[in-house]
Scaffold this motif. Structure first.
Motif, mmCIF file in Angstrom:
data_model
loop_
_atom_site.group_PDB
_atom_site.id
_atom_site.type_symbol
_atom_site.label_atom_id
_atom_site.label_comp_id
_atom_site.label_asym_id
_atom_site.label_seq_id
_atom_site.Cartn_x
_atom_site.Cartn_y
_atom_site.Cartn_z
ATOM 1 N N GLU A 63 8.683 -7.741 -17.030
ATOM 2 C CA GLU A 63 8.558 -9.710 -17.485
ATOM 3 C C GLU A 63 8.606 -10.561 -16.019
ATOM 4 O OE1 GLU A 63 13.412 -10.822 -17.334
ATOM 5 O OE2 GLU A 63 12.309 -10.643 -19.178
ATOM 6 N N ILE A 64 7.495 -11.373 -16.608
ATOM 7 C CA ILE A 64 7.647 -12.794 -14.958
ATOM 8 C C ILE A 64 8.624 -13.392 -14.556
ATOM 9 C CG2 ILE A 64 6.350 -14.915 -14.715
ATOM 10 C CD1 ILE A 64 4.195 -12.189 -15.811
ATOM 11 N N ASN A 80 2.345 -3.462 -11.774
ATOM 12 C CA ASN A 80 3.890 -3.687 -12.511
ATOM 13 C C ASN A 80 3.199 -3.145 -13.820
ATOM 14 O OD1 ASN A 80 5.609 -5.047 -10.437
ATOM 15 N ND2 ASN A 80 4.068 -6.063 -10.672
ATOM 16 N N LEU A 81 4.608 -3.156 -15.037
ATOM 17 C CA LEU A 81 4.937 -2.875 -15.583
ATOM 18 C C LEU A 81 5.082 -3.716 -17.329
ATOM 19 C CD1 LEU A 81 7.892 0.299 -15.388
ATOM 20 C CD2 LEU A 81 5.265 0.719 -15.715
ATOM 21 N N LEU A 82 4.539 -4.476 -17.050
ATOM 22 C CA LEU A 82 4.312 -5.927 -18.063
ATOM 23 C C LEU A 82 3.408 -5.781 -19.462
ATOM 24 C CD1 LEU A 82 3.454 -8.948 -15.315
ATOM 25 C CD2 LEU A 82 5.563 -7.981 -16.547
ATOM 26 N N GLU A 98 -4.890 -18.694 -8.254
ATOM 27 C CA GLU A 98 -5.673 -17.293 -8.795
ATOM 28 C C GLU A 98 -4.279 -16.694 -9.176
ATOM 29 O OE1 GLU A 98 -7.114 -13.495 -5.577
ATOM 30 O OE2 GLU A 98 -7.226 -15.470 -4.743
ATOM 31 N N LEU A 99 -4.345 -15.673 -10.569
ATOM 32 C CA LEU A 99 -3.287 -14.672 -10.810
ATOM 33 C C LEU A 99 -4.325 -13.698 -11.000
ATOM 34 C CD1 LEU A 99 -0.971 -14.035 -12.414
ATOM 35 C CD2 LEU A 99 -1.950 -15.794 -14.551
ATOM 36 N N ASP A 100 -3.194 -12.034 -10.632
ATOM 37 C CA ASP A 100 -4.135 -10.898 -10.570
ATOM 38 C C ASP A 100 -2.369 -10.648 -11.937
ATOM 39 O OD1 ASP A 100 -4.414 -8.330 -10.375
ATOM 40 O OD2 ASP A 100 -4.905 -8.429 -8.192
ATOM 41 N N LEU A 101 -2.886 -9.932 -12.842
ATOM 42 C CA LEU A 101 -2.103 -9.170 -13.945
ATOM 43 C C LEU A 101 -2.590 -7.589 -14.132
ATOM 44 C CD1 LEU A 101 -1.332 -11.943 -15.947
ATOM 45 C CD2 LEU A 101 -0.166 -11.080 -14.831
#
Length: 266
Positions: A63-64, A80-82, A98-101
């Protein structure tokens, strides 16, 4: 002139306390800058805009994190495991650019997932996830350059209808390469959806809708015809009985006049 030893002792003590306080303040500032969230690493962002860079890569997060600093400009949550991004996940990050998912298990972006980022976000990485569909309500006006490659996109009429309502940089949408499609024989598999100008996945839906409308109209037409037939037959029966009644009136009247004449003669 020699200074009293007591004064020197007190002065040395004050200086030591000041130095100790300075060291503690330095350690506190350093801690705040480098450990802003549990297991994550934070540092000052490079450039003239300031803010923090927060790296939470490859931490098996599901989770975030809730304690992201408000002045974060770069946030790395990759590897990650989102599985989903809930609404208002980044609402309190007005400087986030900047957002890296990337490289998660993201299959759902809830409505309002990127709420509050329309004015600041410049780059969004959603590559290598499990996304099959894009909901415009999740982005709420975000115009960032985005990486959408490496997802098992399912191209259908719903996706085709949603794309014009996305404000993402148009070049970003070329990363949507159809892995599956509906209908199956549309020829969309392996094709960048945005570049398939002649591809219309809503044709089948339109045809289905047209057929449904025709069936509905035929049903109503049949009902109207049936009612008219019933109405005509019912009225014909009434008219026949009424006509027979009218035909019987003169004969009865003639018999009555004949009886009257015989009575008079007698």
């Amino acid at each position: 002139m020699l200074l009293p030893s007591g004064w020197l002792l007190r002065h040395s003590m004050v200086m030591w306390l000041l130095f100790h306080s300075l060291v503690l303040m330095t350690l506190c500032f350093h801690h705040a800058a480098t450990s802003c969230s549990k297991h994550c690493y934070c540092s000052d962002s490079e450039g003239s805009f300031g803010g923090k860079t927060m790296r939470c890569s490859n931490l098996h997060l599901t989770e975030i994190p809730q304690d992201i600093p408000n002045d974060t400009r770069r946030l790395y949550l990759d590897y990650n495991l989102l599985t989903s991004i809930p609404a208002n996940a980044f609402h309190d990050l007005p400087l986030l650019a900047e957002l890296d998912l990337s490289h998660n298990e993201l299959a759902l972006l809830e409505p309002g997932a990127f709420r509050g980022l329309a004015a600041s976000l410049q780059f969004l990485d959603l590559s290598s996830n499990q996304l099959t569909m894009l909901d415009p309500d999740a982005f709420e006006g975000v115009t960032a350059r985005s990486n959408l490659t490496g997802n098992p996109w399912h191209c259908d009429c719903r996706l085709q209808t949603a794309l014009p309502h996305l404000d993402l940089e148009p070049v970003s949408l070329t990363g949507i390469i159809c892995q599956t499609s509906e209908p199956l024989d549309s020829g969309a598999q392996g094709v960048p959806f945005l570049l398939a100008k002649d591809l219309d996945l809503c044709v089948v839906l339109k045809k289905t809708t047209d057929v449904a409308m025709l069936v509905t109209m035929f049903g109503w037409f049949t009902m109207v015809i049936s009612y008219l037939v019933y109405y005509v037959r019912h009225n014909q029966e009434d008219a026949r009985r009424h006509l027979e009644y009218l035909k019987s009136l003169p004969s009865r009247q003639g018999k009555s006049e004949e009886s009257s004449t015989i009575s008079t003669v007698v």
